[in-house]
Design an enzyme around this catalytic site. Structure first.
Site, PDB file in Angstrom:
ATOM      1  N   ASP A 139       0.835  -1.214   0.000  1.00 54.15           N
ATOM      2  CA  ASP A 139       0.000   0.000   0.000  1.00 54.15           C
ATOM      3  C   ASP A 139       0.868   1.262   0.000  1.00 54.15           C
ATOM      4  O   ASP A 139       2.029   1.237   0.408  1.00 54.15           O
ATOM      5  CB  ASP A 139      -0.923  -0.028   1.235  1.00 54.15           C
ATOM      6  CG  ASP A 139      -2.104   0.924   1.074  1.00 54.15           C
ATOM      7  OD1 ASP A 139      -2.385   1.358  -0.064  1.00 54.15           O
ATOM      8  OD2 ASP A 139      -2.743   1.239   2.096  1.00 54.15           O
ATOM      9  N   HIS A 177       2.742   3.551  -8.790  1.00 56.80           N
ATOM     10  CA  HIS A 177       2.569   2.133  -9.144  1.00 56.80           C
ATOM     11  C   HIS A 177       3.790   1.630  -9.924  1.00 56.80           C
ATOM     12  O   HIS A 177       4.254   0.507  -9.722  1.00 56.80           O
ATOM     13  CB  HIS A 177       1.305   1.931  -9.982  1.00 56.80           C
ATOM     14  CG  HIS A 177       0.033   2.336  -9.275  1.00 56.80           C
ATOM     15  ND1 HIS A 177      -0.226   2.003  -7.968  1.00 56.80           N
ATOM     16  CD2 HIS A 177      -1.042   3.062  -9.697  1.00 56.80           C
ATOM     17  CE1 HIS A 177      -1.417   2.492  -7.622  1.00 56.80           C
ATOM     18  NE2 HIS A 177      -1.922   3.137  -8.651  1.00 56.80           N
ATOM     19  N   LEU A 221      10.595 -20.969  -4.530  1.00 54.79           N
ATOM     20  CA  LEU A 221       9.709 -19.978  -3.906  1.00 54.79           C
ATOM     21  C   LEU A 221       8.394 -19.955  -4.681  1.00 54.79           C
ATOM     22  O   LEU A 221       8.408 -19.915  -5.914  1.00 54.79           O
ATOM     23  CB  LEU A 221      10.387 -18.603  -3.956  1.00 54.79           C
ATOM     24  CG  LEU A 221       9.801 -17.442  -3.151  1.00 54.79           C
ATOM     25  CD1 LEU A 221      10.861 -16.367  -2.958  1.00 54.79           C
ATOM     26  CD2 LEU A 221       8.575 -16.809  -3.757  1.00 54.79           C
TER      27      LEU A 221
HETATM   28  C1  IPE Z   1      -5.383  -2.661  -0.265  1.00 48.46           C
HETATM   29  O1  IPE Z   1      -5.063  -1.334  -0.439  1.00 48.46           O
HETATM   30  C2  IPE Z   1      -5.357  -3.379  -1.587  1.00 48.46           C
HETATM   31  C3  IPE Z   1      -4.041  -3.534  -2.180  1.00 48.46           C
HETATM   32  C4  IPE Z   1      -2.887  -3.173  -1.655  1.00 48.46           C
HETATM   33  C5  IPE Z   1      -4.027  -4.167  -3.470  1.00 48.46           C
HETATM   34  P1  IPE Z   1      -6.190  -0.219  -0.619  1.00 48.46           P
HETATM   35  O2  IPE Z   1      -5.491   1.080  -0.745  1.00 48.46           O
HETATM   36  O3  IPE Z   1      -7.126  -0.598  -1.690  1.00 48.46           O
HETATM   37  O4  IPE Z   1      -6.950  -0.326   0.800  1.00 48.46           O
HETATM   38  P2  IPE Z   1      -7.811   0.719   1.591  1.00 48.46           P
HETATM   39  O5  IPE Z   1      -8.813   1.297   0.633  1.00 48.46           O
HETATM   40  O6  IPE Z   1      -6.875   1.759   2.113  1.00 48.46           O
HETATM   41  O7  IPE Z   1      -8.426  -0.069   2.706  1.00 48.46           O
HETATM   42  C1  IPE Z   2      -1.459   0.394  -3.404  1.00 44.51           C
HETATM   43  O1  IPE Z   2      -1.282   1.773  -3.390  1.00 44.51           O
HETATM   44  C2  IPE Z   2      -1.685  -0.151  -4.799  1.00 44.51           C
HETATM   45  C3  IPE Z   2      -3.064  -0.581  -5.060  1.00 44.51           C
HETATM   46  C4  IPE Z   2      -4.026  -0.620  -4.190  1.00 44.51           C
HETATM   47  C5  IPE Z   2      -3.374  -0.999  -6.424  1.00 44.51           C
HETATM   48  P1  IPE Z   2      -2.494   2.772  -3.407  1.00 44.51           P
HETATM   49  O2  IPE Z   2      -2.848   3.077  -4.811  1.00 44.51           O
HETATM   50  O3  IPE Z   2      -3.629   2.268  -2.573  1.00 44.51           O
HETATM   51  O4  IPE Z   2      -1.847   4.046  -2.729  1.00 44.51           O
HETATM   52  P2  IPE Z   2      -2.481   4.985  -1.613  1.00 44.51           P
HETATM   53  O5  IPE Z   2      -2.986   4.110  -0.514  1.00 44.51           O
HETATM   54  O6  IPE Z   2      -3.585   5.742  -2.276  1.00 44.51           O
HETATM   55  O7  IPE Z   2      -1.357   5.851  -1.170  1.00 44.51           O
HETATM   56 MG    MG Z   3      -4.087   2.431  -0.611  1.00 48.67          MG
END
Ligand code: IPE
Ligand code: IPE
Ligand code: MG
Length: 247
Positions: free
Chosen positions: A21, A38, A132
């Protein structure tokens, strides 16, 4: 939960699951677009896989895209899908050199066919690898996974192949996308949020949770090792009174 100073450390986790995240927050902090987060985050996947292989971690599960992430703006979803294809193609040599077997978990039917085809191809080409196992959670939601599992078990009951009173925890475990894989010992979540976000609800029953404030694009070997060190100082009891290393 205690992370104290102790002489005996837990062994290395056999299975590490990661909620990757904070790509968007990282990008914002750098004055960049979310998609740049990303993109840089893909480099962290590579670093974590190489380090996990070096350490001898047997299973790594990476949460890459959730069932809820489908509701993000189309532009971001499209960008993520093309990044998946690009990196699946690009990282095949990394998988093969590191003897990494790929497996995908989630509601794969919802993925664009190009992503599904590319995934299937890499799964096929790495199926002989055995050092792995990488479980990539894409279009993954634990409630969706459990619902699909309950549907398939109910079907067996309807067909008279199983009686409801015979249903066991093992049968549920074996009906999940993670069938055959031991539960994660360690769940890491990057970027500070203390929540599960619909990830592996059944499988995480006794996992140790480590949250780090490092955003995913900055999460490299060093922070993986920090999280593992924090895990190794924990005490696992699984509801009993004695410390246990593994279930
Ligand atoms: C969780 O992250 C999903 C992934 C890392 C793929 P999100 O950014 O979607 O989660 P929330 O919305 O903060 O709970
Ligand atoms: C995690 O990073 C990647 C996915 C959920 C696809 P985020 O896109 O959720 O990044 P934040 O949480 O908005 O910083
Ligand atoms: Mg996120």
């Amino acid at each position: 939960m205690t992370e104290d100073s102790r002489d005996t450390l837990l062994p290395l986790p056999e299975h590490v699951a990661i909620i990757m995240d904070g790509n968007g927050r990282w990008a914002k902090s750098q004055g960049l677009e979310r998609v740049d987060g990303h993109r840089v985050g893909a480099g962290s996947v590579r670093a974590v896989l190489e380090e996990s292989r070096r350490l001898g971690i047997r299973y790594v599960t990476l949460y890459a895209f959730s069932t809820e992430n489908w509701k993000r703006p189309e532009e971001e979803v499209v960008a993520l899908m093309s990044l998946f294809i690009k990196h699946l193609e690009q990282e095949l040599p990394l998988f093969l050199e590191n003897d990494i077997r790929l497996r995908a978990i989630g509601d794969l039917e919802r993925l664009p066919s190009e992503v599904r085809i590319s995934l299937q191809d890499k799964i096929e080409r790495t199926k002989h690898c055995e050092s792995l196992d990488l479980l990539l959670a894409v279009s993954y939601g634990s409630r969706n996974e459990l619902t699909r599992a309950f549907r398939s078990l109910s079907k067996r009951i309807e067909q008279g192949k199983l009686s409801a009173s015979e249903l066991t925890e093992e049968m549920i475990t074996d009906s999940l996308d993670t069938a055959g894989i031991p539960d994660p010992d360690l769940l890491i979540r990057t970027s500070s949020e203390f929540r599960i976000s619909n990830f592996l609800l059944w499988q995480l029953a006794y996992s140790e949770i480590v949250v780090t404030d490092v955003h995913w694009p900055d999460f490299r070997e060093e922070e993986l090792n920090n999280c593992i060190d924090r895990y190794r100082r924990r005490k696992r009891r699984f509801g009993g009174l004695e410390e246990v290393e593994h279930v």
